[in-house]
Scaffold this motif. Structure first.
Motif, mmCIF file in Angstrom:
data_model
loop_
_atom_site.group_PDB
_atom_site.id
_atom_site.type_symbol
_atom_site.label_atom_id
_atom_site.label_comp_id
_atom_site.label_asym_id
_atom_site.label_seq_id
_atom_site.Cartn_x
_atom_site.Cartn_y
_atom_site.Cartn_z
ATOM 1 N N UNK B 82 -12.240 0.543 -3.806
ATOM 2 C CA UNK B 82 -11.147 1.414 -4.121
ATOM 3 C C UNK B 82 -10.067 1.354 -3.180
ATOM 4 N N UNK B 83 -10.486 1.127 -1.945
ATOM 5 C CA UNK B 83 -9.346 1.011 -0.981
ATOM 6 C C UNK B 83 -8.355 -0.186 -1.499
ATOM 7 N N UNK B 84 -9.091 -1.426 -1.800
ATOM 8 C CA UNK B 84 -8.395 -2.457 -1.933
ATOM 9 C C UNK B 84 -7.260 -2.572 -3.336
ATOM 10 N N UNK B 85 -8.221 -1.495 -4.314
ATOM 11 C CA UNK B 85 -7.301 -1.315 -5.600
ATOM 12 C C UNK B 85 -6.141 -0.288 -5.212
ATOM 13 N N UNK B 86 -6.299 0.591 -4.294
ATOM 14 C CA UNK B 86 -5.452 1.605 -4.088
ATOM 15 C C UNK B 86 -4.119 0.592 -3.430
ATOM 16 N N UNK B 87 -4.353 -0.406 -2.677
ATOM 17 C CA UNK B 87 -3.481 -1.130 -2.200
ATOM 18 C C UNK B 87 -2.471 -1.911 -2.937
ATOM 19 N N UNK B 88 -3.212 -2.221 -4.281
ATOM 20 C CA UNK B 88 -2.471 -3.118 -5.316
ATOM 21 C C UNK B 88 -1.935 -2.153 -6.199
ATOM 22 N N UNK B 89 -2.479 -1.006 -6.264
ATOM 23 C CA UNK B 89 -1.659 0.023 -7.210
ATOM 24 C C UNK B 89 -0.275 0.346 -6.559
ATOM 25 N N UNK B 90 -0.596 0.688 -5.131
ATOM 26 C CA UNK B 90 0.573 1.169 -4.324
ATOM 27 C C UNK B 90 1.805 0.163 -4.566
ATOM 28 N N UNK B 91 1.324 -1.179 -4.070
ATOM 29 C CA UNK B 91 2.345 -2.168 -4.079
ATOM 30 C C UNK B 91 2.930 -2.470 -5.555
ATOM 31 N N UNK B 92 2.111 -2.354 -6.517
ATOM 32 C CA UNK B 92 2.679 -2.255 -7.900
ATOM 33 C C UNK B 92 3.744 -1.293 -8.097
ATOM 34 N N UNK B 93 3.342 -0.041 -7.797
ATOM 35 C CA UNK B 93 4.180 1.202 -7.958
ATOM 36 C C UNK B 93 5.735 1.072 -7.210
ATOM 37 N N UNK B 94 5.620 0.441 -6.024
ATOM 38 C CA UNK B 94 6.694 0.380 -5.124
ATOM 39 C C UNK B 94 7.454 -1.122 -5.024
#
Lengths: 195, 465
Positions: B82-94
């Motif tokens: 979940x932590x790794x997926x959260x990073x990927x999602x945050x990077x994609x959003x920003x």
């Protein structure tokens, strides 16, 4: 996120007379997997608070019923090691508002101040006398006055002034954080970038 | 003009504003992020209704939580995944460049940054990880920050910091065979203690430092934080320029020529004064190993644990607590002590040169049966290089198997944990209690000392094998 205001605190204290308490002890890496900033206090000093089988370690000071309070008194070079802000979060979340030591690691000190946790640097002799006093009488109270920048042990008649950056002091007294400040710097930053 | 240190030149050029009675507002050129210290910062700016101000100046890769086997499969640990997926999602959003698992450029953030050419001389570089000091090897100011500061960089591309004091560590002379950059680092930290550098930024200089490769320089700067310093740096020279040139994000063409001209000016002026200076002789440095629970508790591998008789008060309590945890006694000899695990990897010693040194040492020898060894490259690029250079075959012939890149057993946030009570000779940077898993006993050393221990199963001087 905005920080809680800090003015004056009078409290009993918890003694941890160990040097070089690193951030891996304050919060072990395996508890850094959360993506939200909450609940870190449960795992504060996890491997010292609990035995390998998960039972409570009665020898550790946080499990000693004699001691309570929102001031942690620690040996020198507190908070060395990792830059994980989770260490400051865990201490604050557990209910501490002040950490007293004769020496703090740099990044920890900055992280603490950014979260409303006040690191108070005292002399070696003040620290030693305070350890002795608390160990003799767990109801010993310390008073930390941020405005006056003093820490006092009235029972011992002992008082010292401590240093804090004037800007950081203002932030703590008013509950402001650096991000509020930087947001207002937008045009200065843009002109810097054009240079 | 007043002569300036290298540190002062770069710092002063990045101060946007000096806050009255307070810190400097310092502009950040390059921001590295990973999965552990960024999620709360992303939530913070989103709660303020903001986007990352300069996404092009931020680079992300997950490293702390990633497994080192079967990286093509989903991460088994739910929280890690979940932590790794959260990073990927945050990077994609920003709109942030993200090198995830499966990318040919994935790896430990402090290995990926330099090898991609993001890390360049004269920059200010930060990351929510204390070993950001690694990037100082290029003649940049690089240091670790907390999550609140990660949020500051997201918000404004600046952080607020008081200016540190400067320290010179000069190592002159020639390093003996079998002595590496890691040994210089462990030697200096043993001299300075784990808090001796607090409040300072170190510049390393002298002929022994200049003789180091870029990878050796990164190892040395990486460990600066272990004596309490904010970071360490080395003035850029031809070694630096040769390393940076041609990397994907290095300047090209005219921009390269312009950058090079500027970088050549990045050195301490003669007559500049440091707040503290230490001078060491390379000839005094031997292969080192730690015996205690902080990186300052190190001795020559040929040496004995100190007697501790000169200590009193909390010093004595801490020393005894440390030896009790390690299962050692005061005065004990290090050589010959049995070990159980060997870990080669991490942002300190997970680079190709480290794998080359380890492989060259074990070539033609056999791993001790009693030892479990984890050889973990610092990045996919390093992994590929090791395969192409035939290092993997050498390792396999000696009984070792290379794993996939990540922080691994340096801090045991993934499954690579040393069991309680076991001894691990580790090329990583920290020997804190529980660092490699609850109850694990870590002995920090260079890849050569690790290789010698992996072959014999006991602490061994690599020069004698």
């Amino acid at each position: 996120m905005p920080i809680d205001k800090f003015e004056t605190l009078q409290s009993t204290a918890i003694p941890l007379p160990i040097e070089n308490v690193d951030t891996d002890q304050i919060i072990p890496a395996r508890f850094l997997k959360a993506t939200e900033r909450k609940g870190f206090g449960d795992n504060l000093f996890r491997d010292w608070r609990y035995q390998k089988d998960g039972s409570q370690n009665d020898d550790f000071v946080l499990n000693d019923d004699r001691y309570s309070g929102s001031i942690l008194v620690a040996g020198k070079n507190f908070g060395s090691g990792s830059s994980r802000e989770h260490a400051a979060w865990a201490i604050y979340d557990h209910g501490f508002k002040v950490v007293v030591s004769s020496f703090f690691a740099d990044i920890f000190k900055g992280n603490a101040l950014n979260n409303g946790l006040l690191p108070v640097v005292v002399s070696e002799s003040f620290l030693e006398k305070t350890f002795d006093a608390i160990e003799k009488d767990a109801t010993t109270k310390l008073t930390v006055d941020l405005e006056a920048q003093t820490i006092t042990n009235e029972a011992l008649g002992l008082s010292e002034s401590f240093e804090i950056n004037p800007y950081k002091k203002e932030c703590l007294l008013k509950g402001y954080d650096d991000i509020d400040y930087l947001i207002h710097m937008k045009s200065d930053i843009e002109s810097f970038e054009k240079k | 003009m007043q002569p300036k240190t290298l540190f002062d030149k770069i710092w002063d050029a990045h101060v946007v504003k000096q806050v009255e009675g307070g810190p400097n507002v310092v502009y950040i050129d390059r921001h590295f992020i990973h999965e552990v210290t960024s999620p709360v910062a992303f939530t913070g700016i989103e709660n303020r209704g903001l986007k990352v101000a300069r996404p092009a100046q931020t680079t992300a890769t997950p490293d702390h939580n990633v497994p080192t086997i079967e990286q093509d499969k989903p991460i088994k640990d739910e929280e890690s995944r979940f932590q790794v997926e959260t990073l990927e999602k945050n990077c994609s959003n920003h709109g942030i460049q993200y090198y995830g698992l499966g990318s040919q450029n994935h790896g430990i953030v402090h290995v990926v940054g330099p090898e991609m050419g993001y890390t360049q001389p004269g920059m200010t570089i930060v990351c929510g990880d204390s070993h950001t000091s690694t990037h100082g090897a290029f003649g940049s100011i690089a240091f670790g920050i907390g999550t609140s500061e990660v949020e500051m960089v997201f918000t404004s591309q600046c952080i607020m910091q008081p200016k540190p004091k400067t320290m010179l560590i000069k190592v002159d002379g020639e390093l003996s065979d079998g002595v590496t950059a890691k040994d210089i680092a462990l030697y200096a930290i043993a001299k300075l203690t784990t808090s001796g550098g607090t409040g300072y930024f170190i510049e390393y200089a002298g002929s022994a430092v200049e003789s180091l490769s870029m990878e050796g320089r990164m190892t040395l700067c990486n460990m600066s934080i272990e004596c309490g310093a904010r970071g360490g740096m080395i003035a850029p020279d031809q070694t630096t320029f040769d390393y940076v040139e041609g990397r994907p994000f290095a300047p090209k063409g005219e921009a390269w020529d312009k950058a090079l001209a500027e970088w050549k000016e990045l050195k301490t002026d003669s007559g500049a004064v440091y707040d503290a200076e230490f001078h060491y002789d390379a000839a005094d440095i031997t292969p080192m190993i730690t015996y205690g629970t902080n990186p300052g508790m190190g001795v020559s591998v040929q040496g004995n644990i100190p007697s501790g008789t000169d200590l009193e008060g909390t010093d004595k309590i801490s020393f005894e607590k440390s030896l009790e945890y390690m299962g050692f006694s005061a005065g004990q000899q290090m050589l010959g002590h049995p070990i159980d695990y060997v870990f080669v990897g991490s942002c300190t010693n997970g680079r190709i040169e480290d794998l080359r040194a380890f492989a060259a040492f074990v070539d033609g020898k056999k791993k001790a049966d009693s030892v479990t060894a984890w050889i973990v490259p610092g990045s996919k690029v390093v992994e590929k290089q090791a395969q192409e250079e035939g290092l993997v075959e050498v390792l396999e012939a000696a009984g070792f198997k290379m794993r996939e890149p990540g922080c691994s057993a340096c801090l045991a946030m993934n499954d690579d944990k040393i069991p309680a009570g076991k001894y691990s000779v580790s090329t990583s940077n920290r020997n804190f209690e529980g660092r490699q898993g609850p109850g694990a006993r870590t002995l920090l050393a260079s890849p050569l000392v690790a290789a010698a221990a992996a072959i014999t199963g006991v602490i061994t001087d690599p020069r004698e094998l």
